[in-house]
Structures are given as C-alpha cells and as structure tokens.
Design a protein around this motif. Structure first.
Motif, PDB file in Angstrom:
ATOM      1  N   LYS A  82      49.356  33.556  32.113  1.00  0.00           N
ATOM      2  CA  LYS A  82      49.987  33.618  30.798  1.00  0.00           C
ATOM      3  C   LYS A  82      49.766  32.285  30.120  1.00  0.00           C
ATOM      4  O   LYS A  82      49.975  31.232  30.730  1.00  0.00           O
ATOM      5  CB  LYS A  82      51.493  33.904  30.916  1.00  0.00           C
ATOM      6  N   GLY A  83      49.317  32.322  28.874  1.00  0.00           N
ATOM      7  CA  GLY A  83      49.076  31.086  28.161  1.00  0.00           C
ATOM      8  C   GLY A  83      48.052  30.231  28.884  1.00  0.00           C
ATOM      9  O   GLY A  83      46.968  30.683  29.230  1.00  0.00           O
ATOM     10  N   ASN A  84      48.420  28.970  29.141  1.00  0.00           N
ATOM     11  CA  ASN A  84      47.492  28.068  29.811  1.00  0.00           C
ATOM     12  C   ASN A  84      47.760  27.968  31.315  1.00  0.00           C
ATOM     13  O   ASN A  84      47.247  27.068  31.980  1.00  0.00           O
ATOM     14  CB  ASN A  84      47.583  26.667  29.184  1.00  0.00           C
ATOM     15  N   VAL A  85      48.567  28.868  31.853  1.00  0.00           N
ATOM     16  CA  VAL A  85      48.888  28.857  33.275  1.00  0.00           C
ATOM     17  C   VAL A  85      47.829  29.645  34.043  1.00  0.00           C
ATOM     18  O   VAL A  85      47.580  30.819  33.754  1.00  0.00           O
ATOM     19  CB  VAL A  85      50.285  29.460  33.535  1.00  0.00           C
ATOM     20  N   LEU A  86      47.214  28.974  35.025  1.00  0.00           N
ATOM     21  CA  LEU A  86      46.175  29.605  35.833  1.00  0.00           C
ATOM     22  C   LEU A  86      46.709  29.961  37.207  1.00  0.00           C
ATOM     23  O   LEU A  86      47.544  29.252  37.768  1.00  0.00           O
ATOM     24  CB  LEU A  86      44.977  28.658  35.997  1.00  0.00           C
ATOM     25  N   VAL A  87      46.212  31.081  37.743  1.00  0.00           N
ATOM     26  CA  VAL A  87      46.516  31.486  39.111  1.00  0.00           C
ATOM     27  C   VAL A  87      45.227  31.944  39.773  1.00  0.00           C
ATOM     28  O   VAL A  87      44.242  32.255  39.099  1.00  0.00           O
ATOM     29  CB  VAL A  87      47.557  32.629  39.164  1.00  0.00           C
ATOM     30  N   CYS A  88      45.224  32.006  41.088  1.00  0.00           N
ATOM     31  CA  CYS A  88      44.078  32.551  41.805  1.00  0.00           C
ATOM     32  C   CYS A  88      43.955  34.042  41.496  1.00  0.00           C
ATOM     33  O   CYS A  88      44.942  34.719  41.212  1.00  0.00           O
ATOM     34  CB  CYS A  88      44.225  32.331  43.303  1.00  0.00           C
ATOM     35  N   LYS A  89      42.744  34.536  41.565  1.00  0.00           N
ATOM     36  CA  LYS A  89      42.482  35.910  41.146  1.00  0.00           C
ATOM     37  C   LYS A  89      43.071  36.957  42.071  1.00  0.00           C
ATOM     38  O   LYS A  89      43.082  38.148  41.725  1.00  0.00           O
ATOM     39  CB  LYS A  89      40.976  36.127  40.977  1.00  0.00           C
ATOM     40  N   ASP A  90      43.577  36.550  43.254  1.00  0.00           N
ATOM     41  CA  ASP A  90      44.242  37.516  44.129  1.00  0.00           C
ATOM     42  C   ASP A  90      45.763  37.470  43.973  1.00  0.00           C
ATOM     43  O   ASP A  90      46.487  38.062  44.769  1.00  0.00           O
ATOM     44  CB  ASP A  90      43.856  37.278  45.592  1.00  0.00           C
ATOM     45  N   HIS A  91      46.250  36.787  42.938  1.00  0.00           N
ATOM     46  CA  HIS A  91      47.686  36.770  42.662  1.00  0.00           C
ATOM     47  C   HIS A  91      48.170  38.196  42.424  1.00  0.00           C
ATOM     48  O   HIS A  91      47.468  39.004  41.791  1.00  0.00           O
ATOM     49  CB  HIS A  91      47.955  35.906  41.423  1.00  0.00           C
ATOM     50  N   PRO A  92      49.369  38.559  42.909  1.00  0.00           N
ATOM     51  CA  PRO A  92      49.850  39.944  42.766  1.00  0.00           C
ATOM     52  C   PRO A  92      49.853  40.472  41.345  1.00  0.00           C
ATOM     53  O   PRO A  92      49.568  41.656  41.119  1.00  0.00           O
ATOM     54  CB  PRO A  92      51.270  39.887  43.348  1.00  0.00           C
ATOM     55  N   ARG A  93      50.148  39.628  40.375  1.00  0.00           N
ATOM     56  CA  ARG A  93      50.159  40.121  38.991  1.00  0.00           C
ATOM     57  C   ARG A  93      48.752  40.370  38.468  1.00  0.00           C
ATOM     58  O   ARG A  93      48.536  41.285  37.676  1.00  0.00           O
ATOM     59  CB  ARG A  93      50.914  39.148  38.087  1.00  0.00           C
ATOM     60  N   ILE A  94      47.783  39.581  38.925  1.00  0.00           N
ATOM     61  CA  ILE A  94      46.399  39.836  38.542  1.00  0.00           C
ATOM     62  C   ILE A  94      45.899  41.105  39.233  1.00  0.00           C
ATOM     63  O   ILE A  94      45.186  41.911  38.617  1.00  0.00           O
ATOM     64  CB  ILE A  94      45.512  38.633  38.908  1.00  0.00           C
ATOM     65  N   ALA A  95      46.299  41.293  40.495  1.00  0.00           N
ATOM     66  CA  ALA A  95      45.937  42.520  41.204  1.00  0.00           C
ATOM     67  C   ALA A  95      46.530  43.737  40.500  1.00  0.00           C
ATOM     68  O   ALA A  95      45.868  44.786  40.376  1.00  0.00           O
ATOM     69  CB  ALA A  95      46.423  42.452  42.654  1.00  0.00           C
ATOM     70  N   PHE A  96      47.759  43.603  40.019  1.00  0.00           N
ATOM     71  CA  PHE A  96      48.394  44.700  39.285  1.00  0.00           C
ATOM     72  C   PHE A  96      47.617  45.032  38.011  1.00  0.00           C
ATOM     73  O   PHE A  96      47.390  46.200  37.694  1.00  0.00           O
ATOM     74  CB  PHE A  96      49.833  44.328  38.937  1.00  0.00           C
ATOM     75  N   ARG A  97      47.187  44.009  37.291  1.00  0.00           N
ATOM     76  CA  ARG A  97      46.401  44.254  36.075  1.00  0.00           C
ATOM     77  C   ARG A  97      45.098  44.968  36.414  1.00  0.00           C
ATOM     78  O   ARG A  97      44.602  45.778  35.628  1.00  0.00           O
ATOM     79  CB  ARG A  97      46.130  42.929  35.361  1.00  0.00           C
ATOM     80  N   GLY A  98      44.539  44.659  37.587  1.00  0.00           N
ATOM     81  CA  GLY A  98      43.346  45.372  38.029  1.00  0.00           C
ATOM     82  C   GLY A  98      43.616  46.845  38.251  1.00  0.00           C
ATOM     83  O   GLY A  98      42.776  47.698  37.928  1.00  0.00           O
ATOM     84  N   TRP A  99      44.791  47.177  38.796  1.00  0.00           N
ATOM     85  CA  TRP A  99      45.156  48.582  38.991  1.00  0.00           C
ATOM     86  C   TRP A  99      45.341  49.289  37.649  1.00  0.00           C
ATOM     87  O   TRP A  99      44.985  50.468  37.505  1.00  0.00           O
ATOM     88  CB  TRP A  99      46.423  48.693  39.833  1.00  0.00           C
ATOM     89  N   ILE A 100      45.891  48.588  36.670  1.00  0.00           N
ATOM     90  CA  ILE A 100      46.032  49.189  35.342  1.00  0.00           C
ATOM     91  C   ILE A 100      44.656  49.466  34.755  1.00  0.00           C
ATOM     92  O   ILE A 100      44.413  50.532  34.151  1.00  0.00           O
ATOM     93  CB  ILE A 100      46.854  48.264  34.420  1.00  0.00           C
ATOM     94  N   ASP A 101      43.734  48.547  34.934  1.00  0.00           N
ATOM     95  CA  ASP A 101      42.366  48.735  34.460  1.00  0.00           C
ATOM     96  C   ASP A 101      41.737  49.951  35.132  1.00  0.00           C
ATOM     97  O   ASP A 101      41.085  50.784  34.483  1.00  0.00           O
ATOM     98  CB  ASP A 101      41.556  47.470  34.756  1.00  0.00           C
ATOM     99  N   ARG A 102      41.927  50.068  36.435  1.00  0.00           N
ATOM    100  CA  ARG A 102      41.378  51.205  37.170  1.00  0.00           C
ATOM    101  C   ARG A 102      42.031  52.508  36.724  1.00  0.00           C
ATOM    102  O   ARG A 102      41.371  53.546  36.610  1.00  0.00           O
ATOM    103  CB  ARG A 102      41.589  51.003  38.674  1.00  0.00           C
TER     104      ARG A 102
END
Length: 245
Positions: A82-102
């Motif tokens: 969110k904003g300028n906050v970075l996380v690793c790509k396996d972060h649970p919220r990024i994984a969740f966004r991947g499921w939404i994309d799928r």
C-alpha cells in the motif's frame, strides 16, 4: 521524462477497478490522465520523497518495508502493499490478490462457456459477479469497506438460506456433480472451488497474531459468493435457465 497518458493510467488501474496507480520517478501525468484519475477516484501513489510535481522533478525514490527499512530502489522480489510500503511477493495479502486475479480469469472462462451454451441470463449474472470480484483489490489496497452485499438479487441471508435448502426454495435437492453434467454446470463448479480457495486466502491475509479477523466483510463477501455459485449449479441442474441462440 516519460509521460503517462489517460490510456496508460487506465491500463495500470485496470479501468479503475484495481488501482492505485504508482507514478515512478521521472514519470509525469498528462492533464487528461489527471482528469481521468480524479473522475474515477483512483489513488495516485508517489514513492516517499517524490514531489509528483507537474515538472516531474523529484528527490530520490524512497520506499519503506514492514521491518522498518528504507530503500531507494524497489527490489524485484518485493512489491507494493500500500502506498510506498513494500513487502515480499509471498506476503499473504499479495498471495490473496493473486487469487482474486485468478478468480477473475476463471469467471471470464466460465462466461465463455455459458455464452456458447446460450445461457444469456447466467452469463449476465456472472458479469455481475465479475464486477463484484474486481472491486476486491480496491477493498484491500484502499481499505474500502465491502458495504451491503446483494448479488444477483439475493441478500446475504437469502444466499445462505437458498444454498442450504435448495429443494425448499428451488425445487432441486443437493447433488454430487458428475462428468455427465453439462459443461456449463461443471465450469461453474470449478469456479465455486476457486471462490472457496480465495476465501481461505482472505482469511490467511486478514487475521492478526491471535487469529482474529481484521476484514470480516471481505471474508463474508467471498463466503456468500461461494453460496451463489452453488445456487447457480442447483438452477442449472434443475433446468431453470432458458437456452437461447
């Protein structure tokens, strides 16, 4: 200096459904792009330290991590939470966004199947489902509440009631899908399983250290969406949808 046009920001935000738009150092929004972003209320993110001025001048890009580190460049293994906050790509919220994309991709394939089968009403209902799912990235990134849920004419209470007691409300009892069922029914069944997986991913993404849910509205929405998929299957099994050419 690179100019970001209206077409660029529309693509970056998926026509306002996914947002926000991240403007990197050396990129400048055109007036048309700015007008479109304001009109569609799409958040524009400038990395910390960037002015985002009309002339494109900016200080070196600055990013933050959840661990308190600051970075001048975004590593390839990290992405924006969110904003300028970075996380690793396996972060649970990024994984969740991947499921939404799928899930979005699977809805489109299911629509293709129902459209070819002449199930125009179901195809239109799936379009409503698609619009609902596409809003989930905004719910996450912008902390927007899901708000009142009404899917294809059903309230959350009706979705739960009808999916639990289909024979009472729809004249068709529960059943186990079979390879002899129609391609449309089997496509919806596969979509149902992905909705359930997305719900589990949402729980993993939005729970605190004690297991308490922080975004119950998002989890409820996916739970009721799963119920809707079962109702679609029940109606297909019962022959409730008219086939048109």
């Amino acid at each position: 200096m690179a100019l970001l046009t209206q077409a660029d920001v529309q693509r970056m935000s998926d026509n306002g459904t996914r947002g926000p738009v991240v403007v990197a150092r050396g990129e400048v929004l055109t007036p048309g792009a700015r007008d479109w972003l304001r009109e569609h209320r799409v958040e524009v993110v400038y990395p910390q330290g960037e002015s985002g001025g009309e002339d494109g001048s900016s200080a070196p890009a600055r990013y933050q991590t959840l661990f308190g580190a600051t970075l001048n460049e975004k590593p390839e293994h990290m992405t924006h939470l969110k904003g300028n906050v970075l996380v690793c790509k396996d972060h649970p919220r990024i994984a969740f966004r991947g499921w939404i994309d799928r899930l979005e991709a699977e809805i489109l394939l299911t629509q293709q199947t129902t459209y070819r089968a002449g199930l125009k009403k179901l195809t239109a209902e799936l379009e409503e489902v698609l619009a609902f799912v596409r809003r989930y990235i905004r719910f996450d990134v912008l902390d927007e509440p899901v708000g009142p849920i009404r899917l294809c004419g059903y309230t959350p209470e009706q979705l739960r009631e009808y999916s639990h007691y289909p024979e009472k409300h729809l004249g068709q009892p529960h059943f186990l899908p079979s390879h002899t069922d129609s391609p449309a029914l089997l496509a919806v069944n596969r979509l149902r399983t992905l909705v359930r997986q997305a719900e589990l991913a949402a729980y993993a993404a939005f729970r605190d250290g004690d297991g308490n849910v922080t975004r119950g509205d998002m989890i409820l929405g996916l739970n009721r969406l799963s119920s809707l998929m079962w109702i679609f299957m029940i109606k297909l099994k019962a022959g409730a949808y008219e086939h048109t050419q």
